[in-house]
Design an enzyme around this catalytic site. Structure first.
Site, PDB file in Angstrom:
ATOM      1  N   HIS A 160      -8.826  -5.617  -6.013  1.00 25.95           N
ATOM      2  CA  HIS A 160      -8.074  -5.314  -7.433  1.00 25.95           C
ATOM      3  C   HIS A 160      -8.055  -6.795  -7.921  1.00 25.95           C
ATOM      4  O   HIS A 160      -8.410  -7.985  -7.280  1.00 25.95           O
ATOM      5  CB  HIS A 160      -6.729  -5.224  -7.020  1.00 25.95           C
ATOM      6  CG  HIS A 160      -5.712  -4.916  -8.080  1.00 25.95           C
ATOM      7  ND1 HIS A 160      -5.117  -5.754  -8.751  1.00 25.95           N
ATOM      8  CD2 HIS A 160      -5.196  -3.669  -8.678  1.00 25.95           C
ATOM      9  CE1 HIS A 160      -4.266  -5.323  -9.844  1.00 25.95           C
ATOM     10  NE2 HIS A 160      -4.255  -3.970  -9.649  1.00 25.95           N
ATOM     11  N   ASP A 237      -4.526  -7.549   1.332  1.00 24.83           N
ATOM     12  CA  ASP A 237      -3.880  -6.839   0.023  1.00 24.83           C
ATOM     13  C   ASP A 237      -3.479  -5.487   0.347  1.00 24.83           C
ATOM     14  O   ASP A 237      -4.150  -4.436   0.497  1.00 24.83           O
ATOM     15  CB  ASP A 237      -4.911  -6.822  -1.264  1.00 24.83           C
ATOM     16  CG  ASP A 237      -4.292  -6.145  -2.299  1.00 24.83           C
ATOM     17  OD1 ASP A 237      -3.221  -5.325  -2.238  1.00 24.83           O
ATOM     18  OD2 ASP A 237      -4.714  -6.105  -3.438  1.00 24.83           O
ATOM     19  N   GLN A 240      -1.678  -0.881  -1.788  1.00 24.35           N
ATOM     20  CA  GLN A 240      -2.156   0.737  -1.574  1.00 24.35           C
ATOM     21  C   GLN A 240      -1.972   1.293  -0.014  1.00 24.35           C
ATOM     22  O   GLN A 240      -2.015   2.292  -0.087  1.00 24.35           O
ATOM     23  CB  GLN A 240      -3.654   0.857  -2.297  1.00 24.35           C
ATOM     24  CG  GLN A 240      -3.758   0.654  -3.639  1.00 24.35           C
ATOM     25  CD  GLN A 240      -2.810   1.385  -4.565  1.00 24.35           C
ATOM     26  OE1 GLN A 240      -2.354   2.533  -4.184  1.00 24.35           O
ATOM     27  NE2 GLN A 240      -2.710   0.817  -5.893  1.00 24.35           N
ATOM     28  N   LYS A 263       5.417   0.714  -5.379  1.00 25.35           N
ATOM     29  CA  LYS A 263       4.278   1.615  -5.076  1.00 25.35           C
ATOM     30  C   LYS A 263       4.780   2.288  -3.701  1.00 25.35           C
ATOM     31  O   LYS A 263       4.411   3.327  -3.170  1.00 25.35           O
ATOM     32  CB  LYS A 263       2.961   1.008  -4.923  1.00 25.35           C
ATOM     33  CG  LYS A 263       2.396   0.122  -6.006  1.00 25.35           C
ATOM     34  CD  LYS A 263       1.150  -0.114  -5.542  1.00 25.35           C
ATOM     35  CE  LYS A 263       0.477  -1.063  -6.735  1.00 25.35           C
ATOM     36  NZ  LYS A 263      -0.013  -0.464  -7.850  1.00 25.35           N
ATOM     37  N   CYS A 401      -7.690  -2.056 -13.068  1.00 23.87           N
ATOM     38  CA  CYS A 401      -7.905  -3.621 -12.579  1.00 23.87           C
ATOM     39  C   CYS A 401      -8.839  -3.822 -11.559  1.00 23.87           C
ATOM     40  O   CYS A 401      -8.781  -4.390 -10.576  1.00 23.87           O
ATOM     41  CB  CYS A 401      -6.498  -3.974 -12.124  1.00 23.87           C
ATOM     42  SG  CYS A 401      -5.319  -3.971 -13.301  1.00 23.87           S
TER      43      CYS A 401
END
Ligand code: PMP
Length: 446
Positions: A160, A237, A240, A263, A401
């Site tokens: 991302h 990261d 998600q 999220k 993104c």
């Protein structure tokens, strides 16, 4: 590990048009719907999310944009409201009752988020504005202190922009070199590339846990082990991943882990950086101001202990309180129950989308989440999204993104439907019916 082609261009006839009768609103409200295993009372879970019962453009909302932002349950909304109505005051500095309650709520949230990340040390959780700020914090603080000209940072082509641009900025400041692990046609990281790219100058490997476009779940433990063997630190990261799995940072073995509240059923504008305590101790502050100091003289200052050293100024207190409640909510649902319902949705959606002629699905079939990027004939993803919106179906269209990843596939955009544990199998039907409508509206598919 089985892997499908990156572009799953299905050959079977769809049958979708034939079955595209518009479902009655009541059918789409999922009343009384339970999951396949019966243990998961979907109707009861959905009832906790007020927005899920609203209509959009005259149709019951089918919210399939969860990879961008998930919805918030009453429990989170009520906790934030209680804080705002009854407990609001600034944290850490007051001796009065409200400040004590606000501080307890804020630090209690740190415990809940720490537990979600699988750490027993809440001081390893730094509250940020989200994943983006968490990565920027590491790039600025750790990067400026420990990275020099010629040092190398290994990223991947599926990052991302939040886990790319901060490193580009660091490269601009320091002269370090960025290297990129390739993505296979099947939408996985080319693990051999890690071995080619890792070298004596590699200082950091920064990689996404789950791809926000492809849904790919990356083998972070293996990546972390390879990076450590080469003497590099690792940043994952988790934007998600954290919504779907209780993240055990110790099991990933990584050094930094970033994730966002919005999220995972929490408010926007808040997230967390988990980092090993000794790293946080040796990193310089990210921003200066109140809260992050121990002692201030005109000539210079000393810093508060971690994590406060990294939380300059009045924080997003209500956001953090909501974040903590969201972490507790997910813990109460249970990661196994969440995973099992999402898995059923994922398999059903893969099958149904796979039956639609002309629909190209990106990403692997195994080791993935219920995030589906696709193109449909030559219908522009934005047109698809607009048509679906007219049916109350919220999906995303664009580059997500992930511009370098889109370039990798020769695309400017995809449509993306992303599911969460409160979505229903019926919403897969609704999506497929909406796609059939789009095919009708746009005529013959290429
Ligand atoms: N990384 C990934 C993989 C993401 O999906 C996102 C959000 N789309 C981010 C980072 C950035 O998260 P935030 O906007 O909450 O900072």
């Amino acid at each position: 590990m089985a892997e499908t082609a990156g572009m799953t261009d299905t050959k079977r006839a769809t049958g979708v048009l034939a079955s595209s009768g518009h479902p009655e609103a009541a059918d789409r409200r999922d009343a009384g719907e339970a999951s396949a295993d019966g243990a998961w009372d979907l109707a009861e879970i959905r009832a906790q999310f007020p927005v899920l019962s609203r209509e959009v453009n005259g149709h019951p909302l089918a919210y399939l944009d969860n990879a961008a932002s998930s919805q918030q349950p009453l429990r989170v909304l009520n906790r934030v409201e209680r804080y705002l109505r009854q407990q609001h005051a600034n944290v850490h500095r007051g001796v009065h009752q409200l400040s004590a309650e606000a501080t307890a709520a804020y630090e209690g949230a740190r415990h809940a988020v720490a537990s979600h990340a699988g750490t027993t040390d809440p001081a390893e959780i730094v509250f940020t504005r989200g994943t983006t700020e968490a990565v920027n914090l590491v790039a600025s603080s750790w990067g400026d202190a420990f990275i020099g000209a010629g040092d190398e940072i290994v990223l991947t082509k599926m990052e991302h922009h939040s886990n790319l641009v901060p490193w580009q900025l660091l490269a601009g400041r320091t002269g370090c070199v960025l290297r990129f692990v390739d993505v296979t046609p099947g939408g996985r990281l080319d693990l051999d590339d890690f071995d080619r790219l890792l070298g004596k100058r590699t200082r950091l490997v920064a990689c996404t846990h789950v791809s926000n476009s492809l849904g790919t779940v990356n083998p972070v433990r293996e990546i972390v082990d390879r990076a450590h063997a080469a003497g590099a630190l690792t940043l994952i990261d988790g934007a998600q991943a954290a919504p779907h799995m209780l993240t055990d940072v110790a099991k990933t073995g990584c050094d930094f882990y970033a994730f966002s509240s919005h999220k995972m059923c929490g408010p926007t504008g808040v997230g967390a950086l988990w980092a090993r305590r000794e790293l946080l101790e040796e990193m310089p502050p990210y921003q200066g101001g109140g809260e992050m100091i121990s002692d201030v003289k005109l000539e210079g200052s000393s810093w508060a202990r971690v994590p406060h050293k990294f939380e300059a100024g009045t924080p997003n207190i209500s956001g953090v309180v909501g974040f903590g409640e969201a972490a507790r909510f997910l813990a109460d649902l249970g990661s196994e129950a969440i995973a099992s319902h999402e898995d059923a949705l994922k398999c059903a959606a893969l099958d149904r989308l796979g039956e639609i002629e002309g629909l190209r699905l990106y990403g692997p079939r195994e080791e993935r989440t219920a995030v589906f990027s696709f193109t449909y004939g030559d219908i522009h993803p934005h047109d698809l999204s607009t048509i679906l919106d007219q049916r109350g179906i919220a999906i995303r269209a664009g580059h997500h993104c992930n511009q370098p990843l889109m370039d990798h596939y020769g695309l400017s955009a995809t449509a993306r439907a992303s599911f969460y544990f409160y979505n229903s199998p019926r919403e897969i039907d609704v999506l497929c019916d909406g796609l059939a409508l789009a095919a009708e509206v746009f005529g013959g598919l290429a």
